[in-house]
Scaffold this active site. Sequence first.
Site, PDB file in Angstrom:
ATOM      1  N   HIS A  78       0.805  -1.217   0.000  1.00 54.02           N
ATOM      2  CA  HIS A  78       0.000   0.000   0.000  1.00 54.02           C
ATOM      3  C   HIS A  78       0.840   1.271   0.000  1.00 54.02           C
ATOM      4  O   HIS A  78       0.287   2.373   0.082  1.00 54.02           O
ATOM      5  CB  HIS A  78      -0.946   0.001   1.203  1.00 54.02           C
ATOM      6  CG  HIS A  78      -2.011  -1.051   1.126  1.00 54.02           C
ATOM      7  ND1 HIS A  78      -2.945  -1.092   0.119  1.00 54.02           N
ATOM      8  CD2 HIS A  78      -2.267  -2.113   1.931  1.00 54.02           C
ATOM      9  CE1 HIS A  78      -3.750  -2.131   0.301  1.00 54.02           C
ATOM     10  NE2 HIS A  78      -3.354  -2.773   1.389  1.00 54.02           N
ATOM     11  N   ARG A  92       7.059  -6.160   3.181  1.00 50.60           N
ATOM     12  CA  ARG A  92       5.763  -6.647   2.718  1.00 50.60           C
ATOM     13  C   ARG A  92       5.668  -6.437   1.211  1.00 50.60           C
ATOM     14  O   ARG A  92       5.682  -5.313   0.725  1.00 50.60           O
ATOM     15  CB  ARG A  92       4.597  -5.937   3.398  1.00 50.60           C
ATOM     16  CG  ARG A  92       3.256  -6.442   2.856  1.00 50.60           C
ATOM     17  CD  ARG A  92       2.083  -6.145   3.738  1.00 50.60           C
ATOM     18  NE  ARG A  92       1.632  -4.768   3.658  1.00 50.60           N
ATOM     19  CZ  ARG A  92       0.451  -4.336   4.124  1.00 50.60           C
ATOM     20  NH1 ARG A  92      -0.378  -5.194   4.713  1.00 50.60           N
ATOM     21  NH2 ARG A  92       0.122  -3.066   4.036  1.00 50.60           N
ATOM     22  N   ASP A 136      17.486 -11.443  -2.339  1.00 51.35           N
ATOM     23  CA  ASP A 136      18.825 -11.113  -2.818  1.00 51.35           C
ATOM     24  C   ASP A 136      19.229  -9.691  -2.425  1.00 51.35           C
ATOM     25  O   ASP A 136      20.414  -9.406  -2.244  1.00 51.35           O
ATOM     26  CB  ASP A 136      18.919 -11.290  -4.329  1.00 51.35           C
ATOM     27  CG  ASP A 136      19.123 -12.741  -4.751  1.00 51.35           C
ATOM     28  OD1 ASP A 136      19.253 -13.613  -3.857  1.00 51.35           O
ATOM     29  OD2 ASP A 136      19.143 -13.016  -5.963  1.00 51.35           O
ATOM     30  N   GLU A 184      -6.404 -12.488   6.316  1.00 53.27           N
ATOM     31  CA  GLU A 184      -7.243 -11.291   6.375  1.00 53.27           C
ATOM     32  C   GLU A 184      -8.547 -11.427   5.597  1.00 53.27           C
ATOM     33  O   GLU A 184      -9.150 -10.426   5.191  1.00 53.27           O
ATOM     34  CB  GLU A 184      -6.441 -10.080   5.878  1.00 53.27           C
ATOM     35  CG  GLU A 184      -5.663 -10.319   4.603  1.00 53.27           C
ATOM     36  CD  GLU A 184      -4.619  -9.248   4.338  1.00 53.27           C
ATOM     37  OE1 GLU A 184      -4.714  -8.146   4.906  1.00 53.27           O
ATOM     38  OE2 GLU A 184      -3.696  -9.507   3.550  1.00 53.27           O
ATOM     39  N   ASP A 190      -8.890  -5.540   6.276  1.00 54.60           N
ATOM     40  CA  ASP A 190      -9.404  -6.373   5.188  1.00 54.60           C
ATOM     41  C   ASP A 190     -10.355  -7.435   5.705  1.00 54.60           C
ATOM     42  O   ASP A 190     -11.332  -7.785   5.027  1.00 54.60           O
ATOM     43  CB  ASP A 190      -8.251  -7.012   4.412  1.00 54.60           C
ATOM     44  CG  ASP A 190      -7.615  -6.045   3.430  1.00 54.60           C
ATOM     45  OD1 ASP A 190      -8.333  -5.506   2.580  1.00 54.60           O
ATOM     46  OD2 ASP A 190      -6.391  -5.833   3.523  1.00 54.60           O
TER      47      ASP A 190
END
Length: 257
Positions: free
Chosen positions: A48, A73, A87, A152, A178
Site C-alpha cells: 500500500h 511486505r 537477494d 485477512e 481487510d
Amino acid sequence: MPAPINAFKAALAKGDMQYGCWAGFADAYATEVLASARFDWLVIDGEHAPNDLRSITAQLAVLSSKHSHPVVRLPMGEDWAIKQVLDAGAQTLLIPMVESADQACALVRAMRYPPHGIRGSGAALARASNFSTIPDYIATANAQMCLVVQVETMDGIAALDEILKVEGVDGVFIGPSDLAADMGHMGDSSAAPVARTIKDALARIAASDKAAGILALDHGTAQTYADWGAQFLAVGIDVVMLAQTARATMAKWRDEG
C-alpha cells in the site's frame, strides 16, 4: 562465515514481545528517522506504499546497523519478487492475502534454496551475501529466513488451523481492516463479529508454535490485541503519525490565532 542471524525470527521463537511500526514513505531517509525510535521491527510496505525494488533495497541498507529489523511486505507472493527482495538482503517477508496451507507452503519454498525450496542461487552478485564476502551464505541462509503470512479474509480464517501446521511459517499476521471488509463491516474492525473473529484467531495462533501479529493504531486496541495473544504488535504508521501531528499542530495555532 554464515548468513547473518535473524534477530526478529529468534525473538519470535523465544516468545518475546516485539513492537513494530509501518514504514510507508518509501524513502530511506524517512525510514532511518523512524528507526531512531528503536522499534523492534519496521514494515517496508510494498503493498500500500509506493515502494519498488530500489527503494526497498535502500531502506534495507539504512536499517542494517539499526535495532529495528526490516520486514518487507510484498504486494503478492510471486516467486520472482520474493527472489529479488531476498537477494537485496531481506530476511523477513510479510505476504498478504494468504488463504490456504498450499499457498503458505509455496511461499516457504520460494524463500529457500534447494533441496528445500526453489530460490535461485545467484547470490554472488547480491547484497544478501554482502557481494560474495559471506562465503557460506547459500549454505546457511535458509535457517535465517522468516515468513509471516497475512490472514485477512474469511477463507483465510477457515484455513487457519491448516496454515498453522505449515513448517517454515514463523508467524501469522491478522489483517483487521481487510478482514472487517470481507465480513461486511467496511472500515470497522471493532464491530462485534469482527472482534470475536480476531480474538479467536489470535488465540489459536498463540496456542500453536507460530507467533501471532496484528496492527492497531490506538493504545487501547493494541493492548487488547496483546491480551488476546498478539506477540508482534504494530503500533503505528509513519505516514499517519506525520499527518496527525501536522494537523494537530496547525489546529492548535488556528485555535490560538
